[in-house]
Design a protein around this motif. Structure first.
Motif, PDB file in Angstrom:
ATOM      1  N   THR A   1     -11.840  17.547 -17.381  1.00  0.00           N
ATOM      2  CA  THR A   1     -10.683  17.318 -18.235  1.00  0.00           C
ATOM      3  C   THR A   1     -10.924  16.137 -19.172  1.00  0.00           C
ATOM      4  OG1 THR A   1      -9.594  15.776 -16.731  1.00  0.00           O
ATOM      5  CG2 THR A   1      -9.161  18.137 -16.386  1.00  0.00           C
ATOM      6  N   GLU A   2     -10.030  16.015 -20.137  1.00  0.00           N
ATOM      7  CA  GLU A   2     -10.109  14.891 -21.051  1.00  0.00           C
ATOM      8  C   GLU A   2     -10.041  13.566 -20.292  1.00  0.00           C
ATOM      9  OE1 GLU A   2      -6.877  15.757 -23.706  1.00  0.00           O
ATOM     10  OE2 GLU A   2      -5.434  15.783 -22.075  1.00  0.00           O
ATOM     11  N   ARG A   3      -9.318  13.532 -19.201  1.00  0.00           N
ATOM     12  CA  ARG A   3      -9.237  12.316 -18.383  1.00  0.00           C
ATOM     13  C   ARG A   3     -10.597  11.986 -17.780  1.00  0.00           C
ATOM     14  NH1 ARG A   3      -4.584   9.952 -15.820  1.00  0.00           N
ATOM     15  NH2 ARG A   3      -3.874  10.738 -17.806  1.00  0.00           N
ATOM     16  N   ASP A   4     -11.322  12.999 -17.310  1.00  0.00           N
ATOM     17  CA  ASP A   4     -12.667  12.792 -16.768  1.00  0.00           C
ATOM     18  C   ASP A   4     -13.587  12.199 -17.835  1.00  0.00           C
ATOM     19  OD1 ASP A   4     -11.948  13.950 -14.265  1.00  0.00           O
ATOM     20  OD2 ASP A   4     -12.340  15.952 -15.090  1.00  0.00           O
TER      21      ASP A   4
ATOM     22  N   GLY B   1      -7.470  20.446 -23.482  1.00  0.00           N
ATOM     23  CA  GLY B   1      -7.651  19.280 -22.638  1.00  0.00           C
ATOM     24  C   GLY B   1      -8.496  19.491 -21.402  1.00  0.00           C
TER      25      GLY B   1
ATOM     26  N   ARG C   1      -3.137  17.818 -14.018  1.00  0.00           N
ATOM     27  CA  ARG C   1      -2.352  18.350 -15.131  1.00  0.00           C
ATOM     28  C   ARG C   1      -2.799  19.715 -15.625  1.00  0.00           C
ATOM     29  NH1 ARG C   1      -2.860  14.121 -19.537  1.00  0.00           N
ATOM     30  NH2 ARG C   1      -4.989  14.113 -18.776  1.00  0.00           N
TER      31      ARG C   1
ATOM     32  N   LEU D   1     -12.667  10.494 -20.560  1.00  0.00           N
ATOM     33  CA  LEU D   1     -12.223   9.125 -20.861  1.00  0.00           C
ATOM     34  C   LEU D   1     -12.659   8.145 -19.778  1.00  0.00           C
ATOM     35  CD1 LEU D   1      -8.604   9.732 -22.181  1.00  0.00           C
ATOM     36  CD2 LEU D   1     -10.531   8.827 -23.485  1.00  0.00           C
ATOM     37  N   ASP D   2     -12.518   8.540 -18.525  1.00  0.00           N
ATOM     38  CA  ASP D   2     -12.925   7.663 -17.421  1.00  0.00           C
ATOM     39  C   ASP D   2     -14.414   7.347 -17.485  1.00  0.00           C
ATOM     40  OD1 ASP D   2     -10.333   7.581 -16.445  1.00  0.00           O
ATOM     41  OD2 ASP D   2     -10.705   8.997 -14.814  1.00  0.00           O
TER      42      ASP D   2
END
Length: 134
Positions: free
Chosen positions: A49-52, A33, A98, A54-55
Motif C-alpha cells: 500500500t501507499e503506507r508501506d 492506493g 484500509r 511511505l514507511d
C-alpha cells in the motif's frame, strides 16, 4: 450494498522483484492506493500500500533498491464480492488496514478501500438529516 458495488475493478498486480519506485510509479499513474503482489514461489498473493511505500522511504530506505517483496503484507484478509460493506468495514476496522483484496474464484477481481465504502455511504448519510427535517 455489497463489496462488488463499491470495489475498484482496477487491480494493479506487480511481482515481488518490482522496486518500490516502480510500484509507486504504477500506483500513482493509476491513482490507486494499493497493489496486489503476486509471488507464486512463496506466499501467493500479498498487498503493498501507499503506507508501506511511505514507511520505507520515510525510514531512509532506497526506493530503487528495495523490492516489493520486502514490504508486502502476506497475512492478508480477503473479501468476497458478496460481502456487505458493513462486513468489509468491520474487517478493516478489526485488522487496522484500509484495503481489502476482493477474490472471486482463484484470483483477485477488485480492491475495496475505506474511501470506496465512504463514497457509497456518504450520499445516503447526507440525505438522512434533510429527510428527517422535512
Amino acid at each position: 450494498m455489497l463489496v462488488r458495488d463499491a470495489m475498484s475493478t482496477v487491480v494493479l498486480t506487480i511481482g515481488p522483484t518490482h522496486t518500490l519506485r516502480q510500484a509507486a510509479r504504477l500506483m500513482s499513474a493509476r491513482r490507486i492506493g494499493a497493489a496486489v503482489v503476486h509471488d507464486p514461489d512463496t506466499c501467493g498473493l500479498g498487498i503493498i500500500t501507499e503506507r508501506d511505500l511511505l514507511d520505507a522511504v520515510g525510514s531512509g530506505l532506497d526506493p530503487d533498491r528495495e523490492t516489493a517483496s520486502a514490504h508486502t503484507t502476506t497475512d492478508v484478509v480477503f473479501a468476497a464480492p458478496a460481502w456487505t460493506l458493513e462486513e468489509a468495514a468491520e474487517a478493516m476496522t478489526h485488522g487496522g488496514f484500509r484495503h481489502l483484496i476482493v477474490l472471486d474464484g482463484d484470483g483477485p477481481v477488485g480492491i475495496v478501500s475505506v474511501r470506496d465504502i465512504i463514497r457509497c455511504w456518504a450520499p445516503a448519510h447526507r440525505r438522512t438529516p434533510a429527510a428527517a427535517a422535512g
